[in-house]
Scaffold this active site. Structure first.
Site, PDB file in Angstrom:
ATOM      1  N   TYR A 197      -1.960  -1.700  11.197  1.00 43.27           N
ATOM      2  CA  TYR A 197      -2.245  -2.159   9.826  1.00 43.27           C
ATOM      3  C   TYR A 197      -1.117  -1.751   8.883  1.00 43.27           C
ATOM      4  O   TYR A 197      -0.557  -2.575   8.157  1.00 43.27           O
ATOM      5  CB  TYR A 197      -3.585  -1.573   9.326  1.00 43.27           C
ATOM      6  CG  TYR A 197      -3.676  -1.535   7.824  1.00 43.27           C
ATOM      7  CD1 TYR A 197      -3.954  -2.691   7.091  1.00 43.27           C
ATOM      8  CD2 TYR A 197      -3.440  -0.354   7.114  1.00 43.27           C
ATOM      9  CE1 TYR A 197      -3.993  -2.664   5.714  1.00 43.27           C
ATOM     10  CE2 TYR A 197      -3.477  -0.317   5.742  1.00 43.27           C
ATOM     11  CZ  TYR A 197      -3.747  -1.462   5.040  1.00 43.27           C
ATOM     12  OH  TYR A 197      -3.769  -1.441   3.668  1.00 43.27           O
ATOM     13  N   SER A 226       0.837  -1.199   0.000  1.00 47.21           N
ATOM     14  CA  SER A 226       0.000   0.000   0.000  1.00 47.21           C
ATOM     15  C   SER A 226       0.871   1.249   0.000  1.00 47.21           C
ATOM     16  O   SER A 226       1.984   1.250   0.545  1.00 47.21           O
ATOM     17  CB  SER A 226      -0.864  -0.026   1.268  1.00 47.21           C
ATOM     18  OG  SER A 226      -1.411   1.242   1.523  1.00 47.21           O
ATOM     19  N   LYS A 278       2.058  -3.968   6.636  1.00 48.12           N
ATOM     20  CA  LYS A 278       2.461  -3.873   5.224  1.00 48.12           C
ATOM     21  C   LYS A 278       3.973  -3.685   5.130  1.00 48.12           C
ATOM     22  O   LYS A 278       4.648  -4.324   4.327  1.00 48.12           O
ATOM     23  CB  LYS A 278       1.725  -2.727   4.526  1.00 48.12           C
ATOM     24  CG  LYS A 278       0.227  -2.929   4.379  1.00 48.12           C
ATOM     25  CD  LYS A 278      -0.101  -4.084   3.433  1.00 48.12           C
ATOM     26  CE  LYS A 278      -1.581  -4.407   3.387  1.00 48.12           C
ATOM     27  NZ  LYS A 278      -1.893  -5.694   2.750  1.00 48.12           N
TER      28      LYS A 278
END
Ligand code: UD1
Length: 345
Positions: free
Chosen positions: A154, A127, A158
């Site tokens: 979160y 992302s 990544k």
């Protein structure tokens, strides 16, 4: 028929659209999904669109034994596209261990099983969140821009997952990987047979826009109008999910069929920064629907502005975002109307 690809999270939003594009390109697909945030009926939708029913195993990627059995059952799997992950920023702050276990153990299991089962390549869903707020001289952002400390568990998963893949390849593991850093995926398949299914009150902008337009939500709140941007609202790079899905097909061809480097990173965006206010205007123009919206205070943790420099993907992958913003927003609206017709939302 091309190679067999394992798509984890294949019944989710991006996973289902990517399965359609893989099958359209001639790949065989095996979907693994634990259905924690999606429906098995998505498989019917994929079959309806493509005429081919992908294989489906309801398995949790955290379960090493079950994943081992999936690879044993489908010995032809040559590549993996790994979407399966938890993705709600706010929830990750409240339940960090859930996020670390879900998102990290799943990847570890896949990486360990790849050499054992002769799987050559993996595409990882990363992302633009890894860039945080890029410094002004780094906008539009390239793949070489510095990685900023993550704003949430979160986002951290990544970054950690990117590092795990890099370390594993540097150790000499006999696999190849491509990290795709998505910007803001939106819209739905033109058939309106598959699309985004937010759970509860949507956190993301476009589902909130379409739910407001159809009357499920009373008013869209635009978070902040005092940012350092031309109209004061935040800027993002909104990319049509079907264009994004096609980037995965190009990435898979590159990983499996060329002698490209063992690890590569690509931004997947349009290259155009669009403000929240511009999204509202474009939505109204594209659909003819008037949106009830108002300015509200800034949302904690929001990035002011970020958009992609997608030149590397354009040149090296031979991929480009093609769909206009208006067509994309119309597809999101058509999907919302379809959900209403079917009495789902
Ligand atoms: C968010 C996450 C990002 C994640 C992505 C996954 C944050 C800070 N970032 O991205 O890490 O990868 O989702 O989908 O949560 N907006 C409104 N009103 C709304 C909803 C959104 O004004 O009701 C604005 C936001 O302030 C933002 C823009 O719309 O400026 C886009 O928001 P959103 O769709 O949530 O995406 P991101 O914040 O870019």
């Amino acid at each position: 028929m091309k190679q067999t690809i394992l798509v984890t999270g294949g019944t989710g939003f991006i996973g289902s659209h990517t399965t359609v594009e893989l099958q359209n390109a001639g790949y065989k697909v095996v979907i693994v999904d634990n259905l924690s945030n999606s429906q098995a009926s998505v498989i019917d939708g994929i079959e309806k669109i493509t005429g081919v029913r992908p294989a489906f195993e309801q398995v949790d990627c955290r379960d090493m034994d079950a994943m081992d059995k999936v690879f044993a059952k489908y010995p032809d799997i040559e590549g993996i596209i790994h979407f399966a992950a938890s993705k709600a920023v706010g929830e990750s702050v409240e339940k960090p261990l859930l996020y670390y276990r879900n998102n990290i153990v799943s990847l570890l299991n896949l990486l360990e099983l790849m050499p054992k089962h002769g799987v050559k390549g993996i595409i990882f869903s990363s992302s633009c969140t890894v860039y945080g707020q890029p410094d002004p001289e780094n906008l539009p952002v390239t793949e070489d821009a510095p990685i900023k400390p993550a704003e949430s568990p979160y986002g951290n998963t990544k970054q950690i997952n990117e590092e795990i893949i890099r370390d594993y390849i540097n150790s000499g593991a006999d696999i190849k990987a491509i990290l795709l850093r998505y910007f803001n995926p939106i819209g739905s398949h033109p058939s309106s047979i598959i699309g985004e299914m937010p759970n509860g009150v949507p956190m993301n902008l476009i589902p909130y826009v379409t739910q407001t337009a159809i009357g499920i939500r009373e008013q869209l709140k635009v978070f902040g109008n005092d940012y350092d941007t031309p109209d004061g609202t935040c800027i993002r790079d909104y990319i049509y999910v079907v264009d994004l899905a096609k980037a995965h097909v190009k990435a898979m061809e590159r990983v499996l069929d060329t002698d490209s480097d063992k690890l590569e990173v690509f931004n997947v965006g349009t290259g155009h920064g669009v403000s929240t206010k511009q999204i509202i205007d474009a939505f109204e123009k594209a659909t003819g629907v008037k949106l009830n919206w108002a300015y509200a205070p800034r949302r904690a943790g929001d990035i002011e502005k970020v958009w992609a420099n997608p030149e590397k993907a354009n040149k090296v992958l031979g991929w480009k975002a093609e769909t206009s913003l208006e067509d994309t927003l119309r597809s999101a609206w058509n999907w919302q109307k379809k959900l209403r017709e079917e009495g789902i939302q």
